[in-house]
Design a protein around this motif. Sequence first.
Motif, PDB file in Angstrom:
ATOM      1  N   ALA A 197       0.809  -1.217   0.000  1.00  0.00           N
ATOM      2  CA  ALA A 197       0.000   0.000   0.000  1.00  0.00           C
ATOM      3  C   ALA A 197       0.844   1.270   0.000  1.00  0.00           C
ATOM      4  N   LEU A 198       2.089   1.180   0.484  1.00  0.00           N
ATOM      5  CA  LEU A 198       2.919   2.381   0.527  1.00  0.00           C
ATOM      6  C   LEU A 198       3.592   2.661  -0.816  1.00  0.00           C
ATOM      7  N   THR A 199       3.272   1.893  -1.851  1.00  0.00           N
ATOM      8  CA  THR A 199       3.723   2.254  -3.202  1.00  0.00           C
ATOM      9  C   THR A 199       2.742   3.196  -3.882  1.00  0.00           C
ATOM     10  N   GLY A 200       1.517   3.285  -3.392  1.00  0.00           N
ATOM     11  CA  GLY A 200       0.478   4.067  -4.052  1.00  0.00           C
ATOM     12  C   GLY A 200       0.671   5.561  -3.856  1.00  0.00           C
ATOM     13  N   GLY A 201       0.567   6.322  -4.932  1.00  0.00           N
ATOM     14  CA  GLY A 201       0.813   7.756  -4.875  1.00  0.00           C
ATOM     15  C   GLY A 201      -0.132   8.495  -3.961  1.00  0.00           C
ATOM     16  N   VAL A 202      -1.377   8.059  -3.841  1.00  0.00           N
ATOM     17  CA  VAL A 202      -2.330   8.770  -2.989  1.00  0.00           C
ATOM     18  C   VAL A 202      -1.897   8.712  -1.525  1.00  0.00           C
ATOM     19  N   ALA A 203      -1.171   7.659  -1.144  1.00  0.00           N
ATOM     20  CA  ALA A 203      -0.642   7.586   0.216  1.00  0.00           C
ATOM     21  C   ALA A 203       0.391   8.688   0.443  1.00  0.00           C
ATOM     22  N   TYR A 204       1.271   8.904  -0.525  1.00  0.00           N
ATOM     23  CA  TYR A 204       2.293   9.946  -0.397  1.00  0.00           C
ATOM     24  C   TYR A 204       1.670  11.344  -0.337  1.00  0.00           C
ATOM     25  N   GLU A 205       0.628  11.556  -1.093  1.00  0.00           N
ATOM     26  CA  GLU A 205      -0.035  12.865  -1.077  1.00  0.00           C
ATOM     27  C   GLU A 205      -0.554  13.187   0.327  1.00  0.00           C
ATOM     28  N   ALA A 206      -1.169  12.206   0.968  1.00  0.00           N
ATOM     29  CA  ALA A 206      -1.702  12.427   2.312  1.00  0.00           C
ATOM     30  C   ALA A 206      -0.584  12.566   3.333  1.00  0.00           C
ATOM     31  N   LEU A 207       0.480  11.758   3.205  1.00  0.00           N
ATOM     32  CA  LEU A 207       1.606  11.871   4.127  1.00  0.00           C
ATOM     33  C   LEU A 207       2.212  13.269   4.064  1.00  0.00           C
ATOM     34  N   ASN A 208       2.308  13.814   2.884  1.00  0.00           N
ATOM     35  CA  ASN A 208       2.823  15.171   2.733  1.00  0.00           C
ATOM     36  C   ASN A 208       1.961  16.175   3.493  1.00  0.00           C
ATOM     37  N   ASN A 209       0.659  16.053   3.382  1.00  0.00           N
ATOM     38  CA  ASN A 209      -0.242  16.976   4.074  1.00  0.00           C
ATOM     39  C   ASN A 209      -0.194  16.794   5.585  1.00  0.00           C
ATOM     40  N   ILE A 210      -0.081  15.548   6.035  1.00  0.00           N
ATOM     41  CA  ILE A 210       0.037  15.300   7.476  1.00  0.00           C
ATOM     42  C   ILE A 210       1.304  15.952   8.014  1.00  0.00           C
ATOM     43  N   GLY A 211       2.410  15.776   7.286  1.00  0.00           N
ATOM     44  CA  GLY A 211       3.672  16.353   7.727  1.00  0.00           C
ATOM     45  C   GLY A 211       3.670  17.873   7.725  1.00  0.00           C
ATOM     46  N   VAL A 212       3.097  18.474   6.696  1.00  0.00           N
ATOM     47  CA  VAL A 212       3.042  19.928   6.614  1.00  0.00           C
ATOM     48  C   VAL A 212       2.254  20.508   7.787  1.00  0.00           C
ATOM     49  N   ARG A 213       1.143  19.853   8.129  1.00  0.00           N
ATOM     50  CA  ARG A 213       0.268  20.351   9.201  1.00  0.00           C
ATOM     51  C   ARG A 213       0.713  19.884  10.588  1.00  0.00           C
ATOM     52  N   GLN A 214       1.710  18.980  10.639  1.00  0.00           N
ATOM     53  CA  GLN A 214       2.200  18.440  11.906  1.00  0.00           C
ATOM     54  C   GLN A 214       1.060  17.870  12.753  1.00  0.00           C
ATOM     55  N   LEU A 215       0.241  17.037  12.102  1.00  0.00           N
ATOM     56  CA  LEU A 215      -0.898  16.426  12.774  1.00  0.00           C
ATOM     57  C   LEU A 215      -0.467  15.167  13.528  1.00  0.00           C
ATOM     58  N   PRO A 216      -1.158  14.824  14.611  1.00  0.00           N
ATOM     59  CA  PRO A 216      -0.754  13.689  15.456  1.00  0.00           C
ATOM     60  C   PRO A 216      -1.206  12.347  14.885  1.00  0.00           C
ATOM     61  N   VAL A 217      -0.711  12.015  13.697  1.00  0.00           N
ATOM     62  CA  VAL A 217      -1.051  10.744  13.040  1.00  0.00           C
ATOM     63  C   VAL A 217       0.112   9.786  13.219  1.00  0.00           C
ATOM     64  N   LEU A 218      -0.211   8.551  13.608  1.00  0.00           N
ATOM     65  CA  LEU A 218       0.815   7.528  13.772  1.00  0.00           C
ATOM     66  C   LEU A 218       0.701   6.519  12.631  1.00  0.00           C
ATOM     67  N   ILE A 219       1.787   6.366  11.882  1.00  0.00           N
ATOM     68  CA  ILE A 219       1.848   5.422  10.780  1.00  0.00           C
ATOM     69  C   ILE A 219       2.651   4.199  11.215  1.00  0.00           C
ATOM     70  N   VAL A 220       2.040   3.027  11.177  1.00  0.00           N
ATOM     71  CA  VAL A 220       2.753   1.773  11.411  1.00  0.00           C
ATOM     72  C   VAL A 220       3.039   1.175  10.041  1.00  0.00           C
ATOM     73  N   TYR A 221       4.286   1.245   9.627  1.00  0.00           N
ATOM     74  CA  TYR A 221       4.676   0.779   8.294  1.00  0.00           C
ATOM     75  C   TYR A 221       5.033  -0.700   8.363  1.00  0.00           C
ATOM     76  N   ASN A 222       4.123  -1.544   7.900  1.00  0.00           N
ATOM     77  CA  ASN A 222       4.337  -2.985   7.812  1.00  0.00           C
ATOM     78  C   ASN A 222       5.166  -3.264   6.562  1.00  0.00           C
ATOM     79  N   ASP A 223       6.457  -3.364   6.740  1.00  0.00           N
ATOM     80  CA  ASP A 223       7.398  -3.492   5.629  1.00  0.00           C
ATOM     81  C   ASP A 223       7.757  -4.961   5.435  1.00  0.00           C
ATOM     82  N   ASN A 224       7.050  -5.612   4.504  1.00  0.00           N
ATOM     83  CA  ASN A 224       7.379  -6.995   4.176  1.00  0.00           C
ATOM     84  C   ASN A 224       7.992  -7.134   2.787  1.00  0.00           C
TER      85      ASN A 224
END
Length: 639
Positions: free
Chosen positions: A188-215
Amino acid sequence: MAHSSDVPVECVPQSWSPSYGDAVELDAFCSRKGHALAAQGGIESDFGLDLTSLDPADVRALDRSGCKRLAKEIREFLIENVTRSGGHLGANLGVVELTIAVHRAFDSPSDAIIFDIGHQAYTHKILTGRGGAFDTFRERKGMSGFPARGESPHDRVENSHSSTGPAWALGIALADGTRPVVVIGDGALTGGVAYEALNNIGVRQLPVLIVYNDNGRSYARTTSRLTLGEPCESEATGSRNVEQFFTALGFSYVGPANGHDFDDLEPAIERAAAADGPVVVHVRTQKGFGWSDAERDEIMRLHQVGGTVAAPPAQELPLATGPQAWGQELSDILCELAEQDPRVHVITAAMPDLLCLLEFRRRFPDRYHDVGICEQAAVGLAAGLASQGCRPVFAVFATFLTRGMDQIINDVALHELPVTFVVDRGGVAGGDGASSHGIYDVGLLRMVPGLDIYAPTSGDQLSAVLRSAIGRDSGPTVVRYAKWKPLRSDPDGTSVESVLRRRGSDLCLLAHGAMVQTAVAAADVMEREHGVSATVWEVVRLRPAVTDVFADAARHKAVVTIEDLAEGSGLYPDLLTHLARGRGTVPATAQVALPAGFLPWGIREELLAEFGVSTEAVVRHAEELLGLEPTEGSDAEAR
C-alpha cells in the motif's frame, strides 16, 4: 487490492474461491456464536483466553509471554480456518504480532485504527470479538474478509483498495484532534495517494501515527526503495532511505523493529505512541510468517489460498467452453505479439501473477513494467510510451482501472494515443465485495471520446481484438472479460463486432461476455415453454455501438439486454437511443442488469441470481414483455 474468484492454476501456485459474507448484524451473530462455541468448549487457549470472543482489554491485560502464546494460537487458528474458507492467508500471517502490539498500545474503538490495505485485518477481527464468526468467513450473510462497518465499531474504513488510509487519518485528525493509527503496508505504501496524504500530514504536523508494515511485497515483490524487504540490497541503506523519506516530510521516525519479536516491537510502538506530532514506526515483517508452505512460495507467499469449502454445482451451459482460462489465453497472445512486434510493452500495477504476466516478464523483461499499486502512474506511463511510438498494454482488474480515469481521459484519450487496456474481472467479481466488483467500468469508460470497448467471448476473439488494437495508430482500446472460462471458438464466432448466436422472430436478446451463455439458455427456455422464436446477438464491440444489431433488434416484438453491469450502463442506453431515433413501431424493451448500487460479497453465481441477472430473470422479463403467463413451475419464486 484484493480480489476475485478462482485464479488460473497456470499463473500462480494456488487459487482461491469467491465466497465472502455479508456484514449484517454481525456483532450480535459473533456474540451468539461465541457463546455457543464456548458452551461446547469454545476455542479456548491453553492460558484461558477464548479466541471466539476476545476483547482488546483482554489482550492489554496479558504479559509479554502471554502475547507470544496468543500470537502462536492465532496463527494456528488462521491457518486452520482460512485454508478451509479461502482468503488472504499469507498477508495476515505476517501481521499477527504487529496487530496484537497495536491493540495493546491503543484503545480501539476510541482510538481509530485503520488497516491499509484491509486484507491485513484478520487478527484485528479476532482481537475485537469476531473469532466465533470464522466458520462463516467470506460466506454470503456471514463475515466479511475486509473491515466492515456493519460488523463492528472497531472497523473505521471498508477498504479493499490500497493506499487510502493516510488520507482518512488526515481527515480524522483534522476533524477531532485525536491521534488515528494507520497500519499500512503489503504494497500500500507504493500508491501515490498515500504519499499525497503523508505530505499533508507532515506539513500540518498532525498527530497521526503510521505503522509501516514493511514486508517487501504486495502480491509480488514491492517496487520501491523504501523497504527493507526482499528487493533491498542493503538493510542499512534501506533503513536510511525510509528514515530520510519520512523525516523529510516532517515525521518522527522509530525503527526498524522486528515485527515478529514482541521484545523489539512493543517498545518501538510505545515510543511512537508517546511522540508528539506525526510519527512513523517502521516494522519489518515476513509475509506468510510461521507457515512453511507460504514461506516457500516465491511468487506470492500464499497471499491468497483457495480453501476447501465445496463450491456450488456447476451449471450446465448451452455453449461449449475452451480448454484455457482467460489469463493463459492473454499470456499466450501477448508473448506472440511481442515476439512479432518490438513496440509491444506490458504494464502491471503489482499484479503480474493474478493477471498471468509472468511468462511475458520472463521472456521480455525490458518491455515489462511493474509500477506497484499505482494505477494512475500506470496509465500515465502507457501514455508516455505510446507517445514515442510504442504499443503499451496495461493489464488490470476492472475495479482498479477506475482509479486511473483522469489519466485515461486527459493523458490517453485527449492525446488520441494507441494504448490498450486489458480489463480482467469485469462484472461481478464475487469474493471481495462492494469495492471490488467490476460493474462500473463500462458506465464510466463509455463516455470517453475516441475510446473503443470490446467484450470478447473466446480466445480467438481476444487475439483478433488485441491484434487490431496493437495495429492502431491512434485512440485507446479497452478489452474486458469476466471471471468465467472463454467459449470454444468456432468459424462463425470470431467477429470483433457481433455474432448471431441464434435467429428468431418474436424476441431478441442482446448480451455480451459471460452473459451470452445466459441469453442462449433463456432463448432455449422461451422456445421450450412458450414456443417463442428468439434471436440472440452476442455484442462484442460495446463502443462505438454496433447499430446494425440494434436495427435488427427493432424488428422483433420485444428486446431484452442482459449484462452483469450496474443498471443504466452498457447496451441498454444505446438501444434506447437507437430506437428513439427510428420510425415505426418500437418493440417493448427491458434491461436485465445489476442494481445501480453497491453489491455485497459472495459466490459470483449466487450474487447474480440474487440480484436478478440470471436465465430465470431474463425469461420472466420476456414473458412480461410478450404478455405471456408463466408456465407452471417457472414463476419468479421458483426461479
